[in-house]
Scaffold this motif. Structure first.
Motif, PDB file in Angstrom:
ATOM      1  N   GLU A 193       0.728  -1.333  -0.009  1.00 24.35           N
ATOM      2  CA  GLU A 193      -0.050   0.161  -0.068  1.00 24.35           C
ATOM      3  C   GLU A 193       0.940   1.261  -0.002  1.00 24.35           C
ATOM      4  O   GLU A 193       0.526   2.293  -0.714  1.00 24.35           O
ATOM      5  N   LEU A 194       1.814   1.276   0.965  1.00 24.15           N
ATOM      6  CA  LEU A 194       2.846   2.153   0.628  1.00 24.15           C
ATOM      7  C   LEU A 194       3.550   2.511  -0.740  1.00 24.15           C
ATOM      8  O   LEU A 194       3.483   3.942  -1.286  1.00 24.15           O
ATOM      9  N   LEU A 195       3.844   1.501  -1.363  1.00 23.31           N
ATOM     10  CA  LEU A 195       4.408   1.551  -2.723  1.00 23.31           C
ATOM     11  C   LEU A 195       3.638   2.199  -3.638  1.00 23.31           C
ATOM     12  O   LEU A 195       3.783   3.217  -4.282  1.00 23.31           O
ATOM     13  N   ILE A 196       2.222   1.764  -3.472  1.00 20.63           N
ATOM     14  CA  ILE A 196       1.113   2.580  -4.488  1.00 20.63           C
ATOM     15  C   ILE A 196       0.890   3.994  -4.037  1.00 20.63           C
ATOM     16  O   ILE A 196       0.933   4.575  -5.104  1.00 20.63           O
ATOM     17  N   LEU A 197       0.843   4.230  -2.834  1.00 20.89           N
ATOM     18  CA  LEU A 197       0.611   5.611  -2.331  1.00 20.89           C
ATOM     19  C   LEU A 197       1.767   6.470  -2.848  1.00 20.89           C
ATOM     20  O   LEU A 197       1.433   7.566  -3.348  1.00 20.89           O
ATOM     21  N   LEU A 198       3.230   5.960  -2.907  1.00 23.88           N
ATOM     22  CA  LEU A 198       4.177   6.823  -3.522  1.00 23.88           C
ATOM     23  C   LEU A 198       3.928   6.846  -4.924  1.00 23.88           C
ATOM     24  O   LEU A 198       4.444   7.854  -5.381  1.00 23.88           O
TER      25      LEU A 198
ATOM     26  N   VAL B  58       1.194   6.986  -6.619  1.00 20.44           N
ATOM     27  CA  VAL B  58       0.274   7.922  -7.138  1.00 20.44           C
ATOM     28  C   VAL B  58       0.484   9.406  -6.572  1.00 20.44           C
ATOM     29  O   VAL B  58       0.260  10.367  -7.420  1.00 20.44           O
ATOM     30  N   ALA B  59       1.574   9.553  -5.615  1.00 23.58           N
ATOM     31  CA  ALA B  59       1.897  10.846  -5.371  1.00 23.58           C
ATOM     32  C   ALA B  59       2.928  11.233  -6.525  1.00 23.58           C
ATOM     33  O   ALA B  59       2.728  12.224  -6.789  1.00 23.58           O
ATOM     34  N   ALA B  60       3.943  10.295  -6.862  1.00 29.04           N
ATOM     35  CA  ALA B  60       4.599  10.850  -8.111  1.00 29.04           C
ATOM     36  C   ALA B  60       4.002  11.050  -9.094  1.00 29.04           C
ATOM     37  O   ALA B  60       4.424  12.110  -9.878  1.00 29.04           O
ATOM     38  N   VAL B  61       2.965  10.539  -9.290  1.00 26.13           N
ATOM     39  CA  VAL B  61       2.027  10.714 -10.728  1.00 26.13           C
ATOM     40  C   VAL B  61       1.325  12.199 -10.346  1.00 26.13           C
ATOM     41  O   VAL B  61       1.270  12.989 -11.214  1.00 26.13           O
ATOM     42  N   VAL B  62       0.884  12.349  -9.379  1.00 31.36           N
ATOM     43  CA  VAL B  62      -0.044  13.599  -8.977  1.00 31.36           C
ATOM     44  C   VAL B  62       0.952  14.768  -8.964  1.00 31.36           C
ATOM     45  O   VAL B  62       0.551  15.889  -9.350  1.00 31.36           O
ATOM     46  N   VAL B  63       2.199  14.659  -8.400  1.00 26.07           N
ATOM     47  CA  VAL B  63       3.153  15.713  -8.366  1.00 26.07           C
ATOM     48  C   VAL B  63       3.649  16.074  -9.713  1.00 26.07           C
ATOM     49  O   VAL B  63       3.874  17.188  -9.986  1.00 26.07           O
ATOM     50  N   GLY B  64       4.060  15.004 -10.433  1.00 27.78           N
ATOM     51  CA  GLY B  64       4.756  15.354 -11.673  1.00 27.78           C
ATOM     52  C   GLY B  64       6.296  15.444 -11.407  1.00 27.78           C
ATOM     53  O   GLY B  64       6.735  15.657 -10.329  1.00 27.78           O
ATOM     54  N   PRO B  65       6.907  14.922 -12.787  1.00 23.16           N
ATOM     55  CA  PRO B  65       8.156  14.811 -12.662  1.00 23.16           C
ATOM     56  C   PRO B  65       8.832  16.124 -12.576  1.00 23.16           C
ATOM     57  O   PRO B  65      10.031  16.209 -12.062  1.00 23.16           O
ATOM     58  N   GLU B  66       8.458  17.312 -13.018  1.00 17.98           N
ATOM     59  CA  GLU B  66       9.116  18.454 -12.962  1.00 17.98           C
ATOM     60  C   GLU B  66       8.932  19.103 -11.297  1.00 17.98           C
ATOM     61  O   GLU B  66      10.270  19.875 -10.848  1.00 17.98           O
ATOM     62  N   ARG B  67       8.131  18.692 -10.388  1.00 12.31           N
ATOM     63  CA  ARG B  67       8.373  19.180  -8.996  1.00 12.31           C
ATOM     64  C   ARG B  67       8.521  17.967  -8.116  1.00 12.31           C
ATOM     65  O   ARG B  67       8.908  18.475  -7.042  1.00 12.31           O
ATOM     66  N   LEU B  68       8.779  16.875  -8.448  1.00  8.18           N
ATOM     67  CA  LEU B  68       8.966  15.810  -7.727  1.00  8.18           C
ATOM     68  C   LEU B  68      10.574  16.142  -7.004  1.00  8.18           C
ATOM     69  O   LEU B  68      10.554  15.632  -5.710  1.00  8.18           O
ATOM     70  N   PRO B  69      11.612  16.565  -7.587  1.00 11.18           N
ATOM     71  CA  PRO B  69      12.789  16.735  -7.023  1.00 11.18           C
ATOM     72  C   PRO B  69      12.784  17.647  -5.868  1.00 11.18           C
ATOM     73  O   PRO B  69      13.624  17.608  -4.666  1.00 11.18           O
ATOM     74  N   SER B  70      12.046  18.852  -6.126  1.00  7.80           N
ATOM     75  CA  SER B  70      11.923  20.023  -5.163  1.00  7.80           C
ATOM     76  C   SER B  70      11.017  19.384  -4.024  1.00  7.80           C
ATOM     77  O   SER B  70      11.651  19.735  -2.743  1.00  7.80           O
ATOM     78  N   TYR B  71      10.035  18.727  -4.078  1.00  6.10           N
ATOM     79  CA  TYR B  71       9.376  17.919  -2.985  1.00  6.10           C
ATOM     80  C   TYR B  71      10.424  16.866  -2.373  1.00  6.10           C
ATOM     81  O   TYR B  71      10.341  16.957  -0.835  1.00  6.10           O
ATOM     82  N   ALA B  72      11.256  16.162  -2.857  1.00  2.00           N
ATOM     83  CA  ALA B  72      12.125  15.313  -2.068  1.00  2.00           C
ATOM     84  C   ALA B  72      12.984  16.021  -1.228  1.00  2.00           C
ATOM     85  O   ALA B  72      13.402  15.467  -0.228  1.00  2.00           O
ATOM     86  N   GLU B  73      13.502  17.150  -1.923  1.00  2.71           N
ATOM     87  CA  GLU B  73      14.537  17.823  -1.252  1.00  2.71           C
ATOM     88  C   GLU B  73      13.858  18.376  -0.018  1.00  2.71           C
ATOM     89  O   GLU B  73      14.490  18.678   1.206  1.00  2.71           O
ATOM     90  N   GLN B  74      12.604  19.010   0.078  1.00  3.54           N
ATOM     91  CA  GLN B  74      11.946  19.410   1.272  1.00  3.54           C
ATOM     92  C   GLN B  74      11.892  18.199   2.278  1.00  3.54           C
ATOM     93  O   GLN B  74      12.208  18.489   3.316  1.00  3.54           O
ATOM     94  N   LEU B  75      11.352  17.143   1.831  1.00  2.98           N
ATOM     95  CA  LEU B  75      11.301  16.020   2.911  1.00  2.98           C
ATOM     96  C   LEU B  75      12.457  15.688   3.333  1.00  2.98           C
ATOM     97  O   LEU B  75      12.695  15.433   4.572  1.00  2.98           O
TER      98      LEU B  75
END
Length: 130
Positions: free
Chosen positions: A8-13, A15-32
């Motif tokens: 379930e955690l893998l599916i949620l990650l 879905v989050a990657a698809v919703v966030v999109g590849p252009e904003r994903l690196p900045s969100y990973a950096e914030q995390l």
């Protein structure tokens, strides 16, 4: 963690990657990663403060675990440490020919149930009772 298994955690990650999109994903990973670093630093600082306040002595954190708290044992130890051992003033020997009844033992207006033990005998103790 929150009742979520690995799949379930893998599916949620995903879905989050698809919703966030590849252009904003690196900045969100950096914030995390920044939040995780700050949380780790906060935990380290808190531990250092506790060590400074309590001194250099090692603290046995396992002894302070609330899961090891047994209120019956603590009360029993507290009562037995300070109380002198029970010694009856005279032995409870019934006199021949005299029978102690509930009515004779209890004052007027008191409970008139059966007498369970002699007056000087200690009360029965059940260590399994809660």
């Amino acid at each position: 963690m929150f009742g979520i298994n690995g799949g379930e955690l893998l599916i949620l990650l995903l879905v989050a990657a698809v919703v966030v999109g590849p252009e904003r994903l690196p900045s969100y990973a950096e914030q995390l990663a920044g939040w995780v670093r700050r949380l780790r630093d906060l935990a380290r600082d808190t531990k250092e403060r506790v060590d400074v306040e309590l001194g250099e002595a090692d603290v046995d954190w396992a002894a302070l675990d609330p899961r090891r708290y047994d209120p019956r044992r603590i009360v029993r130890e507290a009562l037995l440490d300070d109380a002198p051992p029970h010694t009856p003033s005279r032995p409870a020997v019934p006199r021949p020919g005299r029978v102690r009844t509930a009515a004779a033992a209890a004052p007027a207006g008191a409970f008139a149930g059966p007498v369970a033990a002699a007056a000087d005998a200690p009360a029965p103790f059940d260590d399994e009772a809660t």
